[in-house]
Design a protein around this motif. Structure first.
Motif, PDB file in Angstrom:
ATOM      1  N   HIS A  47       8.187  -2.675  -3.834  1.00 41.78           N
ATOM      2  CA  HIS A  47       8.192  -2.072  -2.501  1.00 41.78           C
ATOM      3  C   HIS A  47       9.150  -0.878  -2.531  1.00 41.78           C
ATOM      4  O   HIS A  47       9.365  -0.310  -3.606  1.00 41.78           O
ATOM      5  CB  HIS A  47       8.508  -3.123  -1.432  1.00 41.78           C
ATOM      6  CG  HIS A  47       8.205  -2.653  -0.035  1.00 41.78           C
ATOM      7  ND1 HIS A  47       6.998  -2.088   0.317  1.00 41.78           N
ATOM      8  CD2 HIS A  47       8.953  -2.661   1.107  1.00 41.78           C
ATOM      9  CE1 HIS A  47       7.028  -1.762   1.611  1.00 41.78           C
ATOM     10  NE2 HIS A  47       8.196  -2.093   2.110  1.00 41.78           N
TER      11      HIS A  47
ATOM     12  N   GLU B 245       3.468   0.769  -7.482  1.00 36.87           N
ATOM     13  CA  GLU B 245       2.354   1.070  -6.565  1.00 36.87           C
ATOM     14  C   GLU B 245       2.778   2.047  -5.481  1.00 36.87           C
ATOM     15  O   GLU B 245       2.105   3.039  -5.214  1.00 36.87           O
ATOM     16  CB  GLU B 245       1.837  -0.237  -5.955  1.00 36.87           C
ATOM     17  CG  GLU B 245       0.502  -0.090  -5.224  1.00 36.87           C
ATOM     18  CD  GLU B 245       0.628   0.298  -3.754  1.00 36.87           C
ATOM     19  OE1 GLU B 245      -0.400   0.633  -3.146  1.00 36.87           O
ATOM     20  OE2 GLU B 245       1.756   0.297  -3.218  1.00 36.87           O
ATOM     21  N   GLU B 246       3.922   1.750  -4.875  1.00 40.41           N
ATOM     22  CA  GLU B 246       4.363   2.567  -3.735  1.00 40.41           C
ATOM     23  C   GLU B 246       4.673   4.003  -4.153  1.00 40.41           C
ATOM     24  O   GLU B 246       4.689   4.899  -3.336  1.00 40.41           O
ATOM     25  CB  GLU B 246       5.612   1.942  -3.091  1.00 40.41           C
ATOM     26  CG  GLU B 246       5.417   0.508  -2.598  1.00 40.41           C
ATOM     27  CD  GLU B 246       4.607   0.414  -1.313  1.00 40.41           C
ATOM     28  OE1 GLU B 246       4.038   1.433  -0.883  1.00 40.41           O
ATOM     29  OE2 GLU B 246       4.545  -0.686  -0.755  1.00 40.41           O
TER      30      GLU B 246
ATOM     31  N   ASP C  60       3.803  -6.033   2.797  1.00 44.31           N
ATOM     32  CA  ASP C  60       3.521  -5.023   1.771  1.00 44.31           C
ATOM     33  C   ASP C  60       4.519  -5.159   0.619  1.00 44.31           C
ATOM     34  O   ASP C  60       5.555  -4.517   0.637  1.00 44.31           O
ATOM     35  CB  ASP C  60       3.609  -3.640   2.413  1.00 44.31           C
ATOM     36  CG  ASP C  60       3.176  -2.517   1.490  1.00 44.31           C
ATOM     37  OD1 ASP C  60       2.667  -2.806   0.401  1.00 44.31           O
ATOM     38  OD2 ASP C  60       3.359  -1.348   1.870  1.00 44.31           O
TER      39      ASP C  60
ATOM     40  N   TYR D  59       4.705  -1.329   9.261  1.00 48.20           N
ATOM     41  CA  TYR D  59       4.342  -0.796   7.936  1.00 48.20           C
ATOM     42  C   TYR D  59       5.443   0.133   7.407  1.00 48.20           C
ATOM     43  O   TYR D  59       5.824   1.094   8.065  1.00 48.20           O
ATOM     44  CB  TYR D  59       3.005  -0.050   8.045  1.00 48.20           C
ATOM     45  CG  TYR D  59       2.622   0.713   6.798  1.00 48.20           C
ATOM     46  CD1 TYR D  59       2.149   0.043   5.671  1.00 48.20           C
ATOM     47  CD2 TYR D  59       2.733   2.098   6.746  1.00 48.20           C
ATOM     48  CE1 TYR D  59       1.800   0.747   4.526  1.00 48.20           C
ATOM     49  CE2 TYR D  59       2.385   2.807   5.606  1.00 48.20           C
ATOM     50  CZ  TYR D  59       1.921   2.126   4.493  1.00 48.20           C
ATOM     51  OH  TYR D  59       1.590   2.816   3.362  1.00 48.20           O
ATOM     52  N   HIS D  60       5.955  -0.195   6.218  1.00 53.55           N
ATOM     53  CA  HIS D  60       7.019   0.597   5.580  1.00 53.55           C
ATOM     54  C   HIS D  60       8.242   0.776   6.478  1.00 53.55           C
ATOM     55  O   HIS D  60       8.893   1.829   6.464  1.00 53.55           O
ATOM     56  CB  HIS D  60       6.487   1.949   5.091  1.00 53.55           C
ATOM     57  CG  HIS D  60       5.741   1.821   3.783  1.00 53.55           C
ATOM     58  ND1 HIS D  60       5.788   2.757   2.794  1.00 53.55           N
ATOM     59  CD2 HIS D  60       4.940   0.841   3.324  1.00 53.55           C
ATOM     60  CE1 HIS D  60       5.043   2.355   1.771  1.00 53.55           C
ATOM     61  NE2 HIS D  60       4.516   1.192   2.079  1.00 53.55           N
TER      62      HIS D  60
ATOM     63  N   MET E 113       0.842  -1.177   0.000  1.00 46.46           N
ATOM     64  CA  MET E 113       0.000   0.000   0.000  1.00 46.46           C
ATOM     65  C   MET E 113       0.884   1.236   0.000  1.00 46.46           C
ATOM     66  O   MET E 113       1.928   1.258   0.617  1.00 46.46           O
ATOM     67  CB  MET E 113      -0.880  -0.023   1.244  1.00 46.46           C
ATOM     68  CG  MET E 113      -1.924   1.037   1.250  1.00 46.46           C
ATOM     69  SD  MET E 113      -3.225   0.631   2.410  1.00 46.46           S
ATOM     70  CE  MET E 113      -2.338   0.663   3.968  1.00 46.46           C
ATOM     71  N   ARG E 114       0.439   2.244  -0.732  1.00 44.34           N
ATOM     72  CA  ARG E 114       1.298   3.416  -0.813  1.00 44.34           C
ATOM     73  C   ARG E 114       1.084   4.331   0.390  1.00 44.34           C
ATOM     74  O   ARG E 114       0.032   4.311   1.014  1.00 44.34           O
ATOM     75  CB  ARG E 114       1.066   4.170  -2.118  1.00 44.34           C
ATOM     76  CG  ARG E 114      -0.222   4.952  -2.187  1.00 44.34           C
ATOM     77  CD  ARG E 114      -0.333   5.590  -3.563  1.00 44.34           C
ATOM     78  NE  ARG E 114      -1.620   6.200  -3.745  1.00 44.34           N
ATOM     79  CZ  ARG E 114      -1.800   7.523  -3.811  1.00 44.34           C
ATOM     80  NH1 ARG E 114      -0.786   8.347  -3.681  1.00 44.34           N
ATOM     81  NH2 ARG E 114      -2.993   8.019  -4.007  1.00 44.34           N
TER      82      ARG E 114
END
Ligand SMILES: [Zn+2]
Length: 533
Positions: A333, A382-383, A348, A491-492, A1-2
């Motif tokens: 990613h 996407e990112e 992700d 996340y990230h 998810m961005r």
């Protein structure tokens, strides 16, 4: 998810895979993994193909995708290209039909890139530092050549920057935040979010430019927080260009370029100029070696020669084969951190990509063919702003009006975060468009009902409606459903690793997505919007 702080197609970063050699992949021995147990029995009424979706296979794919050797799968990097090759090989092995460019599985899209010329370096005491830094550039044509003494500019705050910086090398230090000292100084502030971090760099560049500087050097003594993470998105690294898709890309507003050194390189420079650090890692002196000199070279270049790719395959349907259901998941990613640590992106979105590979396998090996055709779309970019799915939706290799649904999976490995709950049947997922969303449809309604058979409970994921690839179908009127576990502490972060994924619930979620698509591919009618319920 961005990331959420990127409202539009944003300032990209990445790298042209043909130009830059990457470090040799760190491929360790295959990890010894605990037993997962056999796949669960199917709920009553489930289509038999779900049986092929297996927790062990999901884990094998996820570990491959999230390996350090993939270097964080940054769009257009060699790690992303290797990932695309892996996915294409899987589709080919399954006997699926190619749906990319020129009858292949790969669909390329063009990108512009801004990158550092190889001459970019900081030389101190005869030692050339040409790795482990980032440059925040001020224009695509930055060209700086400075040599001589360094000028101490503290933490870059207005009262610490002296005048007369023209042709000098200004030196700024961002030190580690102290636990609790209420210091408002720039170097002492804890990492905020990425946007705030970018704002700090922009302000420092402005202060230096106000005093006549042509460029600046920032020592980033804490390169593992937001100040370092930001550079991965916004900076140019020696092996990592910044990418632009279409007219996207926002100017950061840097007045002069800054070269930002990793913590390890910063310590070399500070030693060279005689800046001593205290026990907290903050400077306790200014420059004490007045004779220490250096040479700073920054050369930025730009061209339109970069590209990245999606991987697309399909399984022909039977009596409604001109229509198609799309399963999508992004495989890219965010690359590597300034200190070299890899963002493995296990959840992700190695998790969703593994799900897509398993769903493709289930359809390909099923004895029963669906009425409609089924497309498997693995996108990149996407990112950086949903680029790959945008390209596919604008350059569809299947007539868009014949695409009846998109089922998107992005982050499906952390639906059970409490280890005690594993196997308890309690799986919490987010779904969008929820019943409170105007684009709620029979597709979502069915997905929720199917999920319940696997013990999945859903909450609204409407805050993510524009943050993953389904959105590029939704904006063109295609009914969509998006399955996501939501943001979590990894996340990230470089800590999003495959050992933290729960493969038992992933099996249930991938089966839920597969069944939802199976129904959409076989139902008499196309999915239809229901509006807010
Ligand atoms: Zn993401």
């Amino acid at each position: 998810m961005r990331p959420s702080n990127t409202a539009g197609p944003w300032l990209p970063l990445l790298l042209g895979c043909t130009l830059w050699a990457q470090d040799a992949p760190k491929t360790g021995a295959a990890p010894t993994l605990p037993e997962l147990g056999p796949a669960s029995a199917l709920p009553e009424g489930a289509p038999p193909l779900l049986d092929r979706i297996d927790r062990g296979d999901l884990r094998t794919h996820a570990y491959w995708l999230a390996d350090d050797a993939r270097a964080g799968r940054y769009t257009s990097s060699t790690g992303q290209q290797a990932t695309a090759d892996y996915i294409a090989a899987h589709f080919a092995r399954l006997g699926l039909s190619p749906l990319g460019d020129k009858k292949g599985f790969v669909q390329n899209y063009p990108l512009e890139r801004v990158y550092l010329d190889k001459s970019t370096a900081l030389t101190i005491g005869g030692k050339k530092l040409n790795t482990d830094f980032a440059v925040l550039h001020s224009s695509d044509k930055d060209k700086v050549n400075l040599s001589g003494r360094f000028v101490w500019c503290g933490n870059g705050a207005p009262d610490q920057v002296q005048g007369g910086l023209s042709r000098k090398i200004p030196l700024v230090v961002f030190s580690k935040p102290r636990a609790r000292d209420g210091d408002e100084g720039a170097g002492r502030q804890g990492p905020g979010n990425d946007l705030q971090a970018v704002g700090r760099y922009v302000k420092v560049a402005q202060q230096l430019a106000n005093k006549g500087a042509d460029a600046g050097v920032v020592c980033l003594l804490d390169d593992q927080g937001s100040f370092g993470n930001t550079l991965n998105y916004r900076g140019l690294l020696p092996d990592h260009a910044q990418l632009r898709y279409g007219s996207g890309g926002r100017d950061l507003g840097m007045r002069i370029p800054l070269l930002i050194l990793s913590a390890a390189q910063s310590r070399l420079l500070l030693e060279h100029v005689g800046v001593e650090l205290d026990e907290d890692g903050a400077p306790k002196t200014a420059i004490t070696n007045e004779k220490a000199t250096g040479k700073l070279t920054i050369v930025v270049k730009a061209d339109d020669k970069a590209k990245a790719c999606n991987v697309v395959a399909y399984l022909p349907g039977t009596n409604k084969k001109s229509e198609a259901v799309v399963f999508s998941a992004h495989h890219d990613h965010v690359g590597r951190r300034l200190d070299g640590d890899v963002f493995n992106g296990a959840d992700d979105n190695a998790s969703g990509t593994s799900g897509l590979l398993e769903i493709a396998e289930a359809f390909a090996k099923s004895d029963e063919r669906p009425a409609r055709s089924v497309i498997f779309l693995s996108v990149s970019g996407e990112e950086l702003g949903l680029w790959g799915s945008h390209w596919f939706s604008e350059n569809p290799t299947w007539p868009l009006e014949k695409i009846v649904a998109d089922i998107n999976i992005d982050m499906i490995g952390r639906a059970v975060t409490d280890a005690d709950k594993v196997g308890s049947g309690k799986i919490g997922m987010q779904i969008t468009p929820s019943q409170d969303h105007e684009k709620f449809s029979t597709l979502v309604q069915n997905g929720v009902a199917i999920g319940a058979k696997f013990g999945i409970t859903f909450s609204s994921g409407d805050q993510y409606y524009q943050r993953s690839d389904h959105y590029n179908f939704a904006r063109l009127g295609v009914p969509v459903v998006f399955f996501c576990d939501g943001e979590h502490p990894d996340y990230h972060k470089v800590t999003d690793s495959p050992d933290k994924l729960d493969y038992v619930s992933m099996e249930a979620i991938a089966r839920t997505a597969c069944w939802t698509g199976w129904d959409a591919a076989n139902d008499k009618d196309r999915p239809r919007e229901l509006g807010k319920q």
